[in-house]
Design a protein around this motif. Structure first.
Motif, PDB file in Angstrom:
ATOM      1  N   GLU A 109       0.878  -1.258  -0.064  1.00  0.00           N
ATOM      2  CA  GLU A 109      -0.070   0.383  -0.201  1.00  0.00           C
ATOM      3  C   GLU A 109       0.517   1.054  -0.249  1.00  0.00           C
ATOM      4  O   GLU A 109      -0.283   2.169   0.047  1.00  0.00           O
ATOM      5  CB  GLU A 109      -1.172  -0.113   1.632  1.00  0.00           C
ATOM      6  N   ALA A 286      -4.978  -4.909   7.964  1.00  0.00           N
ATOM      7  CA  ALA A 286      -5.742  -4.983   7.155  1.00  0.00           C
ATOM      8  C   ALA A 286      -7.230  -3.868   7.176  1.00  0.00           C
ATOM      9  O   ALA A 286      -7.146  -2.700   6.574  1.00  0.00           O
ATOM     10  CB  ALA A 286      -6.580  -6.063   5.734  1.00  0.00           C
ATOM     11  N   ALA A 287      -7.494  -4.216   8.138  1.00  0.00           N
ATOM     12  CA  ALA A 287      -8.847  -3.425   8.313  1.00  0.00           C
ATOM     13  C   ALA A 287      -8.838  -1.507   8.349  1.00  0.00           C
ATOM     14  O   ALA A 287      -9.265  -0.708   9.199  1.00  0.00           O
ATOM     15  CB  ALA A 287      -9.890  -3.929   9.558  1.00  0.00           C
ATOM     16  N   TRP A 289      -5.334  -0.701   8.080  1.00  0.00           N
ATOM     17  CA  TRP A 289      -5.481   0.136   7.479  1.00  0.00           C
ATOM     18  C   TRP A 289      -6.513   0.566   6.582  1.00  0.00           C
ATOM     19  O   TRP A 289      -6.020   1.994   5.598  1.00  0.00           O
ATOM     20  CB  TRP A 289      -4.403  -0.860   6.404  1.00  0.00           C
ATOM     21  N   GLU A 290      -7.335   0.217   6.096  1.00  0.00           N
ATOM     22  CA  GLU A 290      -8.104   0.670   5.297  1.00  0.00           C
ATOM     23  C   GLU A 290      -8.956   1.337   6.144  1.00  0.00           C
ATOM     24  O   GLU A 290      -9.513   3.051   5.442  1.00  0.00           O
ATOM     25  CB  GLU A 290      -9.297  -0.338   5.006  1.00  0.00           C
ATOM     26  N   PHE A 291      -9.238   2.299   7.342  1.00  0.00           N
ATOM     27  CA  PHE A 291      -9.982   2.673   8.118  1.00  0.00           C
ATOM     28  C   PHE A 291      -8.913   4.276   8.150  1.00  0.00           C
ATOM     29  O   PHE A 291      -9.353   5.165   8.046  1.00  0.00           O
ATOM     30  CB  PHE A 291      -9.969   2.139   9.201  1.00  0.00           C
ATOM     31  N   ALA A 293      -6.792   4.896   5.655  1.00  0.00           N
ATOM     32  CA  ALA A 293      -6.509   6.000   4.575  1.00  0.00           C
ATOM     33  C   ALA A 293      -8.018   6.946   3.918  1.00  0.00           C
ATOM     34  O   ALA A 293      -7.915   7.660   3.242  1.00  0.00           O
ATOM     35  CB  ALA A 293      -6.347   4.699   2.633  1.00  0.00           C
ATOM     36  N   ALA A 294      -8.960   5.926   4.580  1.00  0.00           N
ATOM     37  CA  ALA A 294     -10.301   7.313   4.433  1.00  0.00           C
ATOM     38  C   ALA A 294     -10.883   8.475   5.837  1.00  0.00           C
ATOM     39  O   ALA A 294     -11.064   9.169   5.664  1.00  0.00           O
ATOM     40  CB  ALA A 294     -11.411   6.402   4.550  1.00  0.00           C
TER      41      ALA A 294
END
Length: 298
Positions: A109, A286-287, A289-291, A293-294
């Protein structure tokens, strides 16, 4: 530096970025930086580059170190996110790296990971035991100035007692961190335990992961409730994330614009759920990083 004059030594101590064999001062609003005249002998500078590195500064009279992982595509110049990852009690930064799988995700990422090392068995907010809030501030400051870190995309995570410091950073360094991700750790200790005004001064979004069988689960849930109450958040309804109903997710919204997302993992004890560690229906790494990034700096 055996023959270097005193004035040159002072200049080096003020400006050198140190690597596996050096130490230098780190500017900080709290003014806790070690006197440059007392800094350790300068080491060769570490140039920002892909791969794994060890950096250090003199902080509050101690040499403080952290590991840095830069993805293969990293180049100095373009702004890049940073995740600061804090190990638990008696856990090494290397162990956290392996358990979390953060380095592999950083490669995929394109973000930097910094793994600070505690002075003793664990991190501490207390000045006499490391002054770790301000140490981490100084670490981030170095990474911003010298590794092209995007100040709007700085995040913190931690495991167990490292998660407790992660919560503290979210409050006491809200100007630094856009979002935080405590794993199997509580918003507890010091003012977190009882002060309703102990909350971020700027929006700091939160994602957290708790094992239902964690020996500390009651303390963790109580702390999460205090965080939500201090901020006046509206708590959402839990929803299952998998057909087997082993993990549920609750999303809450807060008046300052921040979000709170918590995952409860049934059957899990004191662990970090990830593809490289304790496997569950949610991969915390993973969760988060998604959070992250948002949720850049708002």
């Amino acid at each position: 530096m055996r023959s270097v004059g005193r004035s040159i030594l002072a200049a080096i101590a003020l400006t050198a970025v140190i690597g596996t064999t050096t130490a230098c001062g780190a500017a900080d609003d709290a003014g806790s930086e070690t006197d440059p005249s007392k800094s350790r002998a300068a080491r060769p500078a570490v140039s920002p580059a892909p791969g794994d590195h060890t950096l250090a500064i003199d902080w509050a009279g101690q040499e403080r170190t952290w590991a840095v992982h830069a993805p293969s595509g990293y180049r100095p110049g373009p702004p890049i996110p940073l995740v600061v990852a804090l190990h638990g009690t008696d856990q090494s930064p290397d162990r956290l790296r392996d358990t979390s799988g953060l380095n592999a995700l950083a490669d995929a990422e394109n973000f930097l990971v910094a793994y600070p090392k505690a002075l003793n068995r664990q991190f501490s907010r207390v000045a006499e035991q490391g002054d770790d809030i301000n140490f981490v501030r100084a670490l981030v400051d170095k990474m911003v100035k010298e590794w092209s870190v995007d100040q709007g995309r700085v995040y913190a995570t931690g495991f167990s007692s490292g998660a407790e410091l992660t919560y503290a950073l979210g409050v006491e360094a809200a100007e630094v961190f856009a979002a935080i991700a405590p794993v199997s750790g509580a918003f507890a200790g010091g003012p977190a335990a009882s002060d309703p005004n102990y909350k971020p001064g700027k929006p700091v979004s939160l994602i957290t992961f708790v094992g239902r069988e964690d020996r500390n689960s009651s303390r963790i849930y109580s702390g999460l409730s205090r965080w939500q109450k201090n901020l006046g958040c509206t708590v959402g309804t839990p929803t299952w994330v998998d057909p087997g109903r082993t993990v549920n997710r609750t999303a809450s919204t807060c008046p300052d614009g921040s979000q709170v997302v918590d995952y409860t993992v049934n059957g899990m004890g004191h662990a970090w759920p990830s593809a490289s560690g304790y496997r569950t229906a949610v991969d915390a790494t993973a969760a988060m990083w998604e959070f992250f990034a948002a949720n850049p700096r708002r």
